[in-house]
Design an enzyme around this catalytic site. Structure first.
Site, PDB file in Angstrom:
ATOM      1  N   ASP A 124       0.807  -1.301   0.059  1.00 40.13           N
ATOM      2  CA  ASP A 124       0.098   0.055  -0.049  1.00 40.13           C
ATOM      3  C   ASP A 124       0.840   1.094  -0.093  1.00 40.13           C
ATOM      4  OD1 ASP A 124      -2.082   1.930   0.243  1.00 40.13           O
ATOM      5  OD2 ASP A 124      -2.952   0.816   1.948  1.00 40.13           O
ATOM      6  N   ASP A 125       1.000   1.926  -1.345  1.00 37.08           N
ATOM      7  CA  ASP A 125       1.795   3.119  -1.293  1.00 37.08           C
ATOM      8  C   ASP A 125       2.995   3.093  -1.305  1.00 37.08           C
ATOM      9  OD1 ASP A 125      -0.846   4.362  -1.003  1.00 37.08           O
ATOM     10  OD2 ASP A 125      -0.498   5.595   0.644  1.00 37.08           O
ATOM     11  N   CYS A 137      -6.304   3.765  -3.843  1.00 34.62           N
ATOM     12  CA  CYS A 137      -6.456   2.613  -3.197  1.00 34.62           C
ATOM     13  C   CYS A 137      -7.568   1.825  -3.671  1.00 34.62           C
ATOM     14  CB  CYS A 137      -6.677   2.803  -1.655  1.00 34.62           C
ATOM     15  SG  CYS A 137      -5.393   3.671  -0.850  1.00 34.62           S
ATOM     16  N   ARG A 178      -7.172  -1.804  -6.292  1.00 35.90           N
ATOM     17  CA  ARG A 178      -7.668  -2.958  -5.742  1.00 35.90           C
ATOM     18  C   ARG A 178      -8.689  -3.375  -6.819  1.00 35.90           C
ATOM     19  NH1 ARG A 178      -4.803  -3.198  -1.051  1.00 35.90           N
ATOM     20  NH2 ARG A 178      -3.892  -1.219  -0.644  1.00 35.90           N
ATOM     21  N   LYS A 228      -5.565  -5.651   3.939  1.00 32.39           N
ATOM     22  CA  LYS A 228      -6.510  -4.531   3.460  1.00 32.39           C
ATOM     23  C   LYS A 228      -7.422  -4.726   2.304  1.00 32.39           C
ATOM     24  CE  LYS A 228      -6.359   0.069   1.790  1.00 32.39           C
ATOM     25  NZ  LYS A 228      -5.536   1.551   1.348  1.00 32.39           N
ATOM     26  N   HIS A 249     -10.772  -2.988   1.322  1.00 33.59           N
ATOM     27  CA  HIS A 249     -10.978  -1.702   0.668  1.00 33.59           C
ATOM     28  C   HIS A 249     -11.991  -1.718  -0.567  1.00 33.59           C
ATOM     29  CE1 HIS A 249      -9.421   2.874   0.789  1.00 33.59           C
ATOM     30  NE2 HIS A 249     -10.716   2.697   1.044  1.00 33.59           N
ATOM     31  N   SER A 264      -8.643   1.711   4.601  1.00 34.85           N
ATOM     32  CA  SER A 264      -7.231   1.948   4.925  1.00 34.85           C
ATOM     33  C   SER A 264      -6.929   2.300   6.453  1.00 34.85           C
ATOM     34  CB  SER A 264      -6.984   3.502   4.196  1.00 34.85           C
ATOM     35  OG  SER A 264      -6.614   3.135   2.730  1.00 34.85           O
ATOM     36  N   HIS A 269       1.575   2.571   3.916  1.00 37.04           N
ATOM     37  CA  HIS A 269       0.580   3.616   3.910  1.00 37.04           C
ATOM     38  C   HIS A 269       0.453   4.268   5.493  1.00 37.04           C
ATOM     39  CE1 HIS A 269      -3.562   5.485   3.932  1.00 37.04           C
ATOM     40  NE2 HIS A 269      -3.747   5.235   2.858  1.00 37.04           N
ATOM     41  N   ASP A 282       0.049  -0.974  -4.759  1.00 34.59           N
ATOM     42  CA  ASP A 282      -1.498  -0.461  -5.493  1.00 34.59           C
ATOM     43  C   ASP A 282      -1.333   0.992  -6.186  1.00 34.59           C
ATOM     44  OD1 ASP A 282      -0.697   0.998  -3.210  1.00 34.59           O
ATOM     45  OD2 ASP A 282      -2.958   1.048  -2.223  1.00 34.59           O
ATOM     46  N   ASN A 283      -0.316   1.581  -5.784  1.00 35.02           N
ATOM     47  CA  ASN A 283       0.057   2.863  -6.422  1.00 35.02           C
ATOM     48  C   ASN A 283       1.446   3.492  -5.874  1.00 35.02           C
ATOM     49  OD1 ASN A 283      -2.619   3.598  -4.523  1.00 35.02           O
ATOM     50  ND2 ASN A 283      -0.882   4.574  -4.079  1.00 35.02           N
ATOM     51  N   LYS A 330       1.360   9.146  -5.531  1.00 36.02           N
ATOM     52  CA  LYS A 330       0.060   8.696  -5.445  1.00 36.02           C
ATOM     53  C   LYS A 330      -0.960   9.744  -5.693  1.00 36.02           C
ATOM     54  CE  LYS A 330      -2.991   7.011  -1.615  1.00 36.02           C
ATOM     55  NZ  LYS A 330      -3.281   6.669  -0.441  1.00 36.02           N
TER      56      LYS A 330
END
Length: 486
Positions: free
Chosen positions: A38-39, A78, A82, A131, A133, A156, A234, A286-287, A307
């Protein structure tokens, strides 16, 4: 007579057994493990950008498998990202955009098939840790989307009623975050307990890793799919006691080294259970990094912005795939690929049927096996916001279309968990050559008007199918998200 019959029967039985013994063994279906960060930025790993901290386990994955240099998230945020990973669709095709809040009126529709549901139909045991989301309560949780098991957060880890300093908001606070419900750790469909403090957050990576390894051990005798979606890095970032100070480069470095430890535990568990050679392990994000958080955010390895933008720093992410004996060790793939391509690729490798509804991903098996001239994806549409077509990638080119976009370049970032400003600015049309200008600094549209025209024609194709809020195009192929009853 009886003796003759017995001898004949014995001969027939022996012949049958011999014929079965001479048949080639039935190939085992491969296990699939997707580790989704995540991030995490393109420059956050040692094997991508030579970071100050060390990531030996992820380095080993790259040395034993394939490292991708042009791998893209479905969108730079996010929930949308996903949705793209799990369905093989552009997120706007399935009605998902942005980052869904705890009381979001939409969720991923259960009519959409996921990697989990197509593999479950093929006899796989499917589990998710981490996660989600894509919907915060029944019937929108992982168990309703093809997973047999689930432990993790529904959204998140910053969507909780806690201030940036780690202290709960007062009852009189007017900050939007103060109205969030307690952050639940869900098992199956029900809260197991609540994440209330930064100390609770510091246990998440270990908790997820232990559950993931237990899942592998428990299912070693059958084909399985494991989706391990870490909450880190994240914000708010936190690290367990055993990894504090380990990176010698602050809290963010410690978080990355703990993630590397987690990857090592997964690989070790596969090896100890004799599963390495029959398991495809995919590691990606994810990004890109949330740059407004400064020293609590990662880096893009020199790519532009991060992001929440359609620049390379927001959409291009690290990706490593390992499958000993199948994916050539130590290879680098410089061809374009994306998270939306994972579903059709995994489906092909596992003998599963593709979803009934139309998807956008392409089978990238030829890239994994390093086949000569393989190039299954030569173009990619870059959407953001609700349904704004902001760029087109094709071959070495990227055409940025006029839009308003976030920037991290006008203000200083925040520090120690507090964010800096991230204003929106007008982004003009521009053409970039990714081979020579990965930082997207030199607009060459005047030198290559024919390329601009070609990419604009491709953009119009996507507008007709998926729409575009920037031009008012509605699109004919978009599907509705699930409607959540409040």
């Amino acid at each position: 007579m009886k003796k003759a019959f017995f001898c004949l029967s014995t001969l027939i039985l022996a012949a049958v057994l011999f014929s079965f013994a001479s048949l080639p063994p039935v190939a085992k279906k491969p296990n699939i493990v997707i580790i989704f960060m995540d991030d995490m930025g393109y420059g956050d790993l040692e094997c991508y950008a030579g970071t100050p901290w060390h990531t030996p386990n992820i380095n080993r994955m790259a040395a034993q498998g394939m490292r991708f240099t042009y791998f893209y998230a479905a969108q730079a945020v996010c929930s949308a990202s996903r949705a793209g990973l799990l369905t093989g669709c552009y997120p706007n095709r399935v009605g998902i955009n942005g980052a869904l809040f705890p009381m979001s009126p939409i969720a991923l529709d259960t009519a959409e098939q996921t990697i989990a549901s197509v593999l479950k139909a093929q006899g796989y045991h499917t589990g998710m840790v981490g996660k989600w989301h894509l919907g915060s309560k029944e019937p929108w949780l992982p168990l309703q989307h093809g997973f047999d098991e689930y432990l993790g957060l529904p959204y998140s880890n910053d969507m909780w009623p806690v201030h940036y300093d780690g202290k709960p908001y007062s009852d009189t606070s007017t900050h939007p975050r103060s109205k969030f419900p307690p952050l639940p750790l869900i098992e199956g469909n029900k809260p197991l307990r609540y994440i209330k403090t930064l100390e609770d957050q510091s246990q998440l990576t270990t908790l997820y890793t232990e559950r993931a390894c237990r899942f592998i051990k428990n299912n070693r005798q059958q084909p399985f799919f494991l989706y391990l979606a870490h909450s880190m890095p994240h914000v708010p970032i936190a690290v367990s006691e055993k990894h504090k100070g380990k990176s010698k480069d602050g809290l963010f470095g410690d978080v990355i080294t703990e993630i590397d430890w987690s990857v090592g535990q997964v690989l070790k568990t596969l090896e100890e259970n004799g599963l390495s050679d029959n398991t495809l392990v995919i590691f990606t994000s994810d990004n890109g990094p949330w740059l407004s958080y400064g020293n609590h955010a990662g880096n893009t390895g020199g790519l532009r912005e991060g992001k929440g933008t359609s620049w390379e720093g927001g959409t291009r992410v690290p990706c490593i795939m390992r499958w000993p004996g199948k994916i050539p060790a130590g290879t680098v793939c410089n061809k374009m690929a994306a998270t939306i391509d994972l579903l059709p690729t995994v489906a092909n490798l596992c003998g599963a049927a593709l979803p009934v509804r139309k998807i956008d991903g392409v089978d990238m098996k030829s890239l994994l096996f390093n086949e000569p001239e393989a190039n299954p994806r030569d173009e990619l549409a870059v959407y953001y916001q609700v349904n704004s077509l902001e760029a087109i990638r094709k071959g070495p080119w990227k055409l940025v279309l006029p839009h308003k976009g976030r920037t991290y370049k006008l203000n200083l970032p925040g520090y120690d968990g507090f964010p800096g400003a991230q204003p929106e600015v007008d982004v003009p049309m521009a053409l970039y050559d990714m081979r020579r200008d990965p930082g997207e600094t030199l607009d060459v549209q005047k030198q290559f008007p024919e390329v601009v025209k070609s990419l604009q024609e491709i953009a119009e194709k996507y507008r007709l199918a998926l729409g575009d809020d920037l031009t008012g195009a509605k699109g004919t192929e978009r599907r509705a998200a699930g409607k959540v009853q409040m």
